[in-house]
Motif scaffolding. Structure first.
Motif, PDB file in Angstrom:
ATOM      1  N   GLU A 202      36.659 -28.611  15.255  1.00 29.50           N
ATOM      2  CA  GLU A 202      35.687 -27.626  14.613  1.00 29.50           C
ATOM      3  C   GLU A 202      34.669 -28.496  13.753  1.00 29.50           C
ATOM      4  O   GLU A 202      35.246 -29.261  12.865  1.00 29.50           O
ATOM      5  N   ILE A 203      33.287 -28.039  13.659  1.00 29.55           N
ATOM      6  CA  ILE A 203      32.554 -28.898  12.959  1.00 29.55           C
ATOM      7  C   ILE A 203      31.815 -27.732  12.150  1.00 29.55           C
ATOM      8  O   ILE A 203      31.423 -26.574  12.530  1.00 29.55           O
ATOM      9  N   PHE A 204      31.693 -27.911  10.714  1.00 29.92           N
ATOM     10  CA  PHE A 204      30.975 -27.222   9.777  1.00 29.92           C
ATOM     11  C   PHE A 204      29.747 -27.605   9.149  1.00 29.92           C
ATOM     12  O   PHE A 204      29.814 -28.920   8.842  1.00 29.92           O
ATOM     13  N   GLY A 205      28.865 -27.165   8.842  1.00 35.07           N
ATOM     14  CA  GLY A 205      27.815 -27.633   8.109  1.00 35.07           C
ATOM     15  C   GLY A 205      27.748 -27.031   6.458  1.00 35.07           C
ATOM     16  O   GLY A 205      28.274 -25.993   6.268  1.00 35.07           O
ATOM     17  N   VAL A 206      27.085 -27.911   5.646  1.00 29.06           N
ATOM     18  CA  VAL A 206      27.097 -27.595   4.062  1.00 29.06           C
ATOM     19  C   VAL A 206      25.689 -27.651   3.615  1.00 29.06           C
ATOM     20  O   VAL A 206      25.108 -28.738   3.813  1.00 29.06           O
ATOM     21  N   GLU A 207      25.259 -26.552   3.275  1.00 25.56           N
ATOM     22  CA  GLU A 207      23.737 -26.462   2.622  1.00 25.56           C
ATOM     23  C   GLU A 207      23.792 -26.201   1.149  1.00 25.56           C
ATOM     24  O   GLU A 207      24.700 -25.264   0.900  1.00 25.56           O
ATOM     25  N   PRO A 208      22.936 -26.462   0.345  1.00 26.34           N
ATOM     26  CA  PRO A 208      22.611 -25.515  -0.958  1.00 26.34           C
ATOM     27  C   PRO A 208      22.234 -24.342  -0.972  1.00 26.34           C
ATOM     28  O   PRO A 208      21.434 -24.066   0.162  1.00 26.34           O
ATOM     29  N   TYR A 209      22.480 -23.480  -1.621  1.00 27.71           N
ATOM     30  CA  TYR A 209      22.121 -22.153  -1.730  1.00 27.71           C
ATOM     31  C   TYR A 209      20.373 -22.110  -1.858  1.00 27.71           C
ATOM     32  O   TYR A 209      19.863 -21.314  -1.119  1.00 27.71           O
ATOM     33  N   GLY A 210      19.941 -23.180  -2.524  1.00 32.34           N
ATOM     34  CA  GLY A 210      18.566 -22.979  -2.370  1.00 32.34           C
ATOM     35  C   GLY A 210      17.625 -23.867  -1.392  1.00 32.34           C
ATOM     36  O   GLY A 210      16.561 -23.819  -1.610  1.00 32.34           O
ATOM     37  N   ALA A 211      18.387 -24.255  -0.501  1.00 37.31           N
ATOM     38  CA  ALA A 211      17.765 -24.604   0.868  1.00 37.31           C
ATOM     39  C   ALA A 211      18.510 -24.489   1.955  1.00 37.31           C
ATOM     40  O   ALA A 211      18.966 -25.258   2.690  1.00 37.31           O
ATOM     41  N   ASP A 212      18.728 -23.075   2.311  1.00 36.30           N
ATOM     42  CA  ASP A 212      19.822 -22.627   3.437  1.00 36.30           C
ATOM     43  C   ASP A 212      19.019 -22.364   4.571  1.00 36.30           C
ATOM     44  O   ASP A 212      19.218 -21.415   4.983  1.00 36.30           O
ATOM     45  N   SER A 213      17.864 -23.017   4.915  1.00 36.93           N
ATOM     46  CA  SER A 213      17.515 -22.570   5.990  1.00 36.93           C
ATOM     47  C   SER A 213      18.285 -22.549   7.513  1.00 36.93           C
ATOM     48  O   SER A 213      18.047 -21.742   8.474  1.00 36.93           O
ATOM     49  N   MET A 214      19.297 -23.417   7.769  1.00 35.85           N
ATOM     50  CA  MET A 214      20.119 -23.418   8.590  1.00 35.85           C
ATOM     51  C   MET A 214      21.071 -22.307   8.462  1.00 35.85           C
ATOM     52  O   MET A 214      21.500 -21.536   9.725  1.00 35.85           O
ATOM     53  N   PHE A 215      21.596 -21.922   7.599  1.00 41.45           N
ATOM     54  CA  PHE A 215      22.440 -20.874   7.384  1.00 41.45           C
ATOM     55  C   PHE A 215      21.928 -19.780   7.868  1.00 41.45           C
ATOM     56  O   PHE A 215      22.172 -18.773   8.605  1.00 41.45           O
ATOM     57  N   ARG A 216      20.531 -19.445   7.346  1.00 42.57           N
ATOM     58  CA  ARG A 216      19.741 -18.335   7.402  1.00 42.57           C
ATOM     59  C   ARG A 216      19.392 -18.289   9.215  1.00 42.57           C
ATOM     60  O   ARG A 216      19.354 -17.290   9.899  1.00 42.57           O
ATOM     61  N   SER A 217      19.309 -19.358   9.647  1.00 42.64           N
ATOM     62  CA  SER A 217      18.937 -19.503  11.118  1.00 42.64           C
ATOM     63  C   SER A 217      20.082 -18.833  11.884  1.00 42.64           C
ATOM     64  O   SER A 217      20.053 -18.221  12.914  1.00 42.64           O
ATOM     65  N   PHE A 218      21.418 -19.423  11.368  1.00 41.36           N
ATOM     66  CA  PHE A 218      22.496 -18.869  12.200  1.00 41.36           C
ATOM     67  C   PHE A 218      22.673 -17.253  11.952  1.00 41.36           C
ATOM     68  O   PHE A 218      23.157 -16.733  12.853  1.00 41.36           O
ATOM     69  N   GLN A 219      22.318 -16.683  10.716  1.00 44.24           N
ATOM     70  CA  GLN A 219      22.479 -15.426  10.684  1.00 44.24           C
ATOM     71  C   GLN A 219      21.446 -14.589  11.747  1.00 44.24           C
ATOM     72  O   GLN A 219      21.765 -13.571  12.111  1.00 44.24           O
ATOM     73  N   SER A 220      20.335 -15.101  11.627  1.00 37.48           N
ATOM     74  CA  SER A 220      19.372 -14.298  12.698  1.00 37.48           C
ATOM     75  C   SER A 220      19.275 -14.811  14.040  1.00 37.48           C
ATOM     76  O   SER A 220      18.568 -14.212  14.442  1.00 37.48           O
ATOM     77  N   SER A 221      20.030 -15.994  14.055  1.00 36.75           N
ATOM     78  CA  SER A 221      19.737 -16.641  15.520  1.00 36.75           C
ATOM     79  C   SER A 221      18.478 -16.920  15.909  1.00 36.75           C
ATOM     80  O   SER A 221      18.134 -17.097  17.323  1.00 36.75           O
ATOM     81  N   THR A 222      17.797 -17.454  15.274  1.00 35.44           N
ATOM     82  CA  THR A 222      16.187 -18.029  15.379  1.00 35.44           C
ATOM     83  C   THR A 222      15.950 -19.055  14.210  1.00 35.44           C
ATOM     84  O   THR A 222      16.471 -18.809  13.069  1.00 35.44           O
ATOM     85  N   PRO A 223      15.394 -20.008  14.472  1.00 30.29           N
ATOM     86  CA  PRO A 223      14.834 -20.995  13.420  1.00 30.29           C
ATOM     87  C   PRO A 223      14.177 -20.204  12.191  1.00 30.29           C
ATOM     88  O   PRO A 223      13.398 -19.371  12.530  1.00 30.29           O
ATOM     89  N   GLU A 224      14.705 -20.274  10.894  1.00 27.56           N
ATOM     90  CA  GLU A 224      13.937 -19.875   9.923  1.00 27.56           C
ATOM     91  C   GLU A 224      13.355 -20.582   8.916  1.00 27.56           C
ATOM     92  O   GLU A 224      13.744 -22.028   8.839  1.00 27.56           O
TER      93      GLU A 224
END
Length: 322
Positions: A202-224
């Protein structure tokens, strides 16, 4: 772009062997740290902060520069960077006998700016991380330099994949791997390699709240793309996710966790006291994830972490954790 295969990873490892450092893996059972880790877990950390130019980015930059044609080498390279990519590209360009002109925020740690110049790179100082990308494109258009993107591209992800293959080779029976996320170049390549070698990891990523473009991309299923980046982890401060690295990450990563700047500061202090390492905020992200949002999930498991880089001056470090 070409797919990353085990054969391609092996060939890349052979290509850069002797030019980069096969970085060590540390067992995290130090007093003051072991008791904070997830219950009944075993954790190890790959120390890529000891890599050439101070971060994992040396791998992908070396592959990128070595892939240039003679004409491209003659014209030179350009990039946008918060600092670590700039240092790695300056180092790789010097090693290949080509020139580098790099856009970097004027707020970057002076140790990074001075380090790039010492390696022969020309720097264009910009107001913020958004501006550096537009300046990079301007340099490429007006001077004919080849863009070596900080995270979007086959060779950048392939370079990170060599790091993942090393981690797998040196560490037995990993259940979970936790990796920092900036633009996605690191996690895209490392996750691909690890999943090829053991699909059950299992692989997890960690982002800062203030730079969470990949987290948001996972939520929307498109690069944000972010309107604003606000975090002490400047090496993770990409304003956007992009298609190639996003798709690789989405394919191989279970989820993205987010951490606060204060949590990163606390882990920087912990790594300094328990491991005697003076690290930048991005370097603390993996361990912060294991001690925070992913702690319950990692209980009883074998955990792999990555110390991705440590290009930080003592003054900047003390200013952040003091």
């Amino acid at each position: 772009m070409d797919d990353i295969t085990l054969e391609a990873i092996k060939a890349a490892q052979q290509q850069i062997a002797g030019q980069i450092i096969h970085t060590p893996v540390l067992d995290l059972r130090q007093t003051g740290l072991e008791e904070l880790l997830p219950k009944s877990s075993n954790a190890v950390m790959k120390l890529e902060l000891f890599q050439k130019a101070g971060s994992f980015k040396a791998r992908g930059n070396l592959l990128s520069v070595q892939a240039l044609t003679p004409d491209q080498r003659a014209a030179g390279v350009t990039a946008a960077s918060g600092g670590n990519h700039a240092l790695a590209l300056a180092w790789a360009a010097q090693a290949a006998g080509t020139s580098a002109k790099i856009a970097i925020p004027k707020t970057a740690d002076p140790i990074r700016i001075d380090g790039c110049r010492a390696l022969g790179a020309e720097l264009v100082l910009c107001d913020d991380i958004h501006e550096v990308f537009s300046v990079m494109e301007q340099i490429a258009d007006t001077e004919g330099r080849s863009v070596v993107h900080p995270f979007e591209g086959y060779n950048m992800s392939l370079g990170a994949a060599t790091c993942g293959a090393e981690m797998f080779e040196d560490t037995a029976n990993l259940d979970v791997v936790i990796l920092p996320v900036g633009g996605g170049g690191l996690i895209s390549g490392m996750s691909k390699a690890l999943k090829l070698l053991n699909p059950s990891i299992e692989i997890f990523g960690v982002e800062p709240y203030g730079a969470d473009s990949m987290f948001r991309s996972f939520q929307s299923s498109t690069p944000e793309r972010l309107d604003k980046v606000e975090t002490i982890a400047d090496s993770l401060g990409s304003p956007t996710a992009l298609p190639y690295s996003y798709e690789l990450t989405r394919e191989n990563v279970t989820d993205i966790a987010r951490v606060t700047d204060d949590e990163l500061r606390a882990t920087m202090r912990l790594m300094n006291s328990a491991l005697k390492l003076m690290v930048e905020p991005a370097c603390a992200a993996s361990l912060t994830g294991a001690l925070g949002p992913l702690k319950e999930h990692c209980a009883g498991k074998n955990i792999g972490l990555l110390a991705c880089g440590a290009n930080i001056s003592r003054d900047r470090f003390m200013g952040l954790v003091g």
